[in-house]
Design an enzyme around this catalytic site. Sequence first.
Site, PDB file in Angstrom:
ATOM      1  N   CYS A 128       8.343  -7.284   3.809  1.00 44.19           N
ATOM      2  CA  CYS A 128       7.849  -7.804   5.067  1.00 44.19           C
ATOM      3  C   CYS A 128       8.141  -9.067   5.156  1.00 44.19           C
ATOM      4  O   CYS A 128       8.739  -9.823   4.199  1.00 44.19           O
ATOM      5  CB  CYS A 128       6.366  -7.748   5.325  1.00 44.19           C
ATOM      6  SG  CYS A 128       5.812  -7.602   6.907  1.00 44.19           S
ATOM      7  N   LYS A 208      -0.848   2.125   8.296  1.00 46.56           N
ATOM      8  CA  LYS A 208      -1.359   0.602   8.180  1.00 46.56           C
ATOM      9  C   LYS A 208      -2.171   0.390   9.482  1.00 46.56           C
ATOM     10  O   LYS A 208      -1.459   0.177  10.626  1.00 46.56           O
ATOM     11  CB  LYS A 208      -0.367  -0.256   7.934  1.00 46.56           C
ATOM     12  CG  LYS A 208      -0.666  -1.598   7.828  1.00 46.56           C
ATOM     13  CD  LYS A 208       0.203  -2.374   6.897  1.00 46.56           C
ATOM     14  CE  LYS A 208      -0.495  -3.882   7.307  1.00 46.56           C
ATOM     15  NZ  LYS A 208       0.906  -4.530   6.456  1.00 46.56           N
ATOM     16  N   ARG A 218      -4.265 -13.003   4.098  1.00 47.39           N
ATOM     17  CA  ARG A 218      -3.510 -13.801   4.983  1.00 47.39           C
ATOM     18  C   ARG A 218      -3.538 -15.489   4.424  1.00 47.39           C
ATOM     19  O   ARG A 218      -2.592 -16.255   5.012  1.00 47.39           O
ATOM     20  CB  ARG A 218      -3.637 -13.726   6.516  1.00 47.39           C
ATOM     21  CG  ARG A 218      -3.208 -12.018   6.755  1.00 47.39           C
ATOM     22  CD  ARG A 218      -3.489 -12.104   8.356  1.00 47.39           C
ATOM     23  NE  ARG A 218      -3.163 -10.418   8.755  1.00 47.39           N
ATOM     24  CZ  ARG A 218      -3.525 -10.004   9.798  1.00 47.39           C
ATOM     25  NH1 ARG A 218      -4.064 -10.664  10.758  1.00 47.39           N
ATOM     26  NH2 ARG A 218      -3.102  -8.826  10.005  1.00 47.39           N
ATOM     27  N   GLU A 246       2.336   9.461  11.883  1.00 49.50           N
ATOM     28  CA  GLU A 246       3.085   8.332  10.935  1.00 49.50           C
ATOM     29  C   GLU A 246       3.522   8.726   9.419  1.00 49.50           C
ATOM     30  O   GLU A 246       4.722   8.422   9.194  1.00 49.50           O
ATOM     31  CB  GLU A 246       2.248   7.149  10.905  1.00 49.50           C
ATOM     32  CG  GLU A 246       1.962   6.346  12.085  1.00 49.50           C
ATOM     33  CD  GLU A 246       3.161   5.439  12.462  1.00 49.50           C
ATOM     34  OE1 GLU A 246       4.324   5.386  11.743  1.00 49.50           O
ATOM     35  OE2 GLU A 246       2.977   4.628  13.511  1.00 49.50           O
ATOM     36  N   LYS A 261      -3.758   2.336   4.386  1.00 51.84           N
ATOM     37  CA  LYS A 261      -4.335   0.982   4.409  1.00 51.84           C
ATOM     38  C   LYS A 261      -5.183   0.553   5.544  1.00 51.84           C
ATOM     39  O   LYS A 261      -4.599   0.739   6.641  1.00 51.84           O
ATOM     40  CB  LYS A 261      -3.191   0.010   3.988  1.00 51.84           C
ATOM     41  CG  LYS A 261      -3.401  -1.218   4.053  1.00 51.84           C
ATOM     42  CD  LYS A 261      -2.132  -2.267   3.753  1.00 51.84           C
ATOM     43  CE  LYS A 261      -2.456  -3.626   4.074  1.00 51.84           C
ATOM     44  NZ  LYS A 261      -1.429  -4.384   3.828  1.00 51.84           N
ATOM     45  N   TYR A 327      -7.017  -5.141  -6.239  1.00 50.51           N
ATOM     46  CA  TYR A 327      -7.285  -6.327  -6.885  1.00 50.51           C
ATOM     47  C   TYR A 327      -8.073  -6.416  -8.240  1.00 50.51           C
ATOM     48  O   TYR A 327      -8.065  -7.282  -8.844  1.00 50.51           O
ATOM     49  CB  TYR A 327      -7.547  -7.454  -5.884  1.00 50.51           C
ATOM     50  CG  TYR A 327      -6.796  -7.533  -4.681  1.00 50.51           C
ATOM     51  CD1 TYR A 327      -5.531  -8.287  -4.935  1.00 50.51           C
ATOM     52  CD2 TYR A 327      -6.888  -7.002  -3.550  1.00 50.51           C
ATOM     53  CE1 TYR A 327      -4.629  -8.354  -3.931  1.00 50.51           C
ATOM     54  CE2 TYR A 327      -6.100  -6.864  -2.633  1.00 50.51           C
ATOM     55  CZ  TYR A 327      -4.948  -7.760  -2.508  1.00 50.51           C
ATOM     56  OH  TYR A 327      -4.031  -7.769  -1.551  1.00 50.51           O
TER      57      TYR A 327
HETATM   58  C1  PBG Z   1       1.768  -7.733   5.320  1.00 49.83           C
HETATM   59  C2  PBG Z   1       0.802  -7.199   4.503  1.00 49.83           C
HETATM   60  C3  PBG Z   1      -0.677  -7.483   4.942  1.00 49.83           C
HETATM   61  C4  PBG Z   1      -1.375  -7.058   3.422  1.00 49.83           C
HETATM   62  C5  PBG Z   1      -0.322  -6.518   2.596  1.00 49.83           C
HETATM   63  N1  PBG Z   1       1.165  -6.652   3.476  1.00 49.83           N
HETATM   64  C6  PBG Z   1      -1.273  -7.819   5.891  1.00 49.83           C
HETATM   65  C7  PBG Z   1      -1.092  -8.044   7.303  1.00 49.83           C
HETATM   66  O1  PBG Z   1      -0.739  -7.020   7.766  1.00 49.83           O
HETATM   67  O2  PBG Z   1      -1.336  -9.071   7.730  1.00 49.83           O
HETATM   68  C8  PBG Z   1      -2.744  -6.869   3.321  1.00 49.83           C
HETATM   69  C9  PBG Z   1      -3.113  -6.797   2.092  1.00 49.83           C
HETATM   70  C10 PBG Z   1      -4.725  -7.073   1.826  1.00 49.83           C
HETATM   71  O3  PBG Z   1      -5.303  -7.518   2.711  1.00 49.83           O
HETATM   72  O4  PBG Z   1      -5.056  -6.946   0.658  1.00 49.83           O
HETATM   73  N2  PBG Z   1       2.734  -6.988   6.028  1.00 49.83           N
END
Ligand code: PBG
Length: 342
Positions: A128, A208, A218, A246, A261, A327
């Site tokens: 990303c 997602k 973030r 999706e 997610k 985590y």
């Molecule tokens: C970004 C991304 C995000 C997460 C993983 N990749 C956050 C977002 O969409 O802002 C979230 C992971 C987490 O909160 O543990 N594309």
Amino acid sequence: MVLPALRFPSVRPRRLRASRAIRGLVAESELTPSSLVLPIFVDERLSSPRPSASMKGVTVYPPSSPELVKAVGEALDLGVKGFLLFGIPASKDYTGSRAYARDGPTQVALRTLRRELGDEPVLFADLCICGFTDHGHCGLPRRTPRGSTVIDNDETLKVYQKIAVSQAEAGADFVAPSGMMDGQVRAIREALDSAGYTDVGIMAYSVKYASSFYGPFREVMDSAPRFGDRRSYQMDPRNAREALKEALMDVEEGADIIMVKPALAYLDVIRLVKEALPFVPLAAYNVSGEYMMVKLAAEHGLADERTLMLEVLYAIRRAGADIIITYHAVEAARALREGPPF
Ligand code: PBG
């Protein structure tokens, strides 16, 4: 349906709960470290590991450090084989060029781990740009003639293609596109194939949601959007059936593993997707906010952390996830050595 209690008056469900061993014999769900994936943050500005301020128990590593290799090595010894890498760059720009630089943080960490640990770790690279761009969006913003700002889907795909090839070149087993652009899996598959990386797989963040559970992450990544929000590309939390669209599209475009997610707040979606596509490995991402709820509850004396953590992970498993990204992976692997606490 006839009520079983009327036909079998002697059934006493409690017999099957009488001891830990009996409960183990009749348990319907299993959880082993081999199905866990540990997210790992690597920051190219660091010269030594630093504990994350927003995520208790999470360490951010320099991408080529011995400490990173040691942490992954220890997880491997506990049976956790999957690692999802998130790079944090020293500088940000419009396209997120550090995300596809040969010496970018993710690429350096991939090369380091591959060189030091060989084929044992399964290395997933988050794909990303939000942490790499000065605007903090997962796609490229563009002004329309009418003066509004939109995220340009197809221009973004070209950037994702470059990232995918550079991550494959650095040693990723799977790239994991998380930006929720339409057609991202197909675009990435095409780019990988034409660069000769036909063996590199795709774990797609297919389903997602635009979730408030991403806050702590973030903070670590400094990846919050600088304007607006992600609702024009991430899914609406009110929707479940849309998840099937999706997920199916990603499978058709070539995803090897699909993902839901967050996980804990979307157990119904995990179940729905698993039942619709039982032949596709399904990952569920137990995200940062869900993780921190467990940590903070334990810190406040509201629950035993180990038991609460495993209850959450078993719930995600029970719902139908094959792979759980968490985590808590290392702590869970340790706790599971003593057997489930139920
Ligand atoms: C970004 C991304 C995000 C997460 C993983 N990749 C956050 C977002 O969409 O802002 C979230 C992971 C987490 O909160 O543990 N594309």
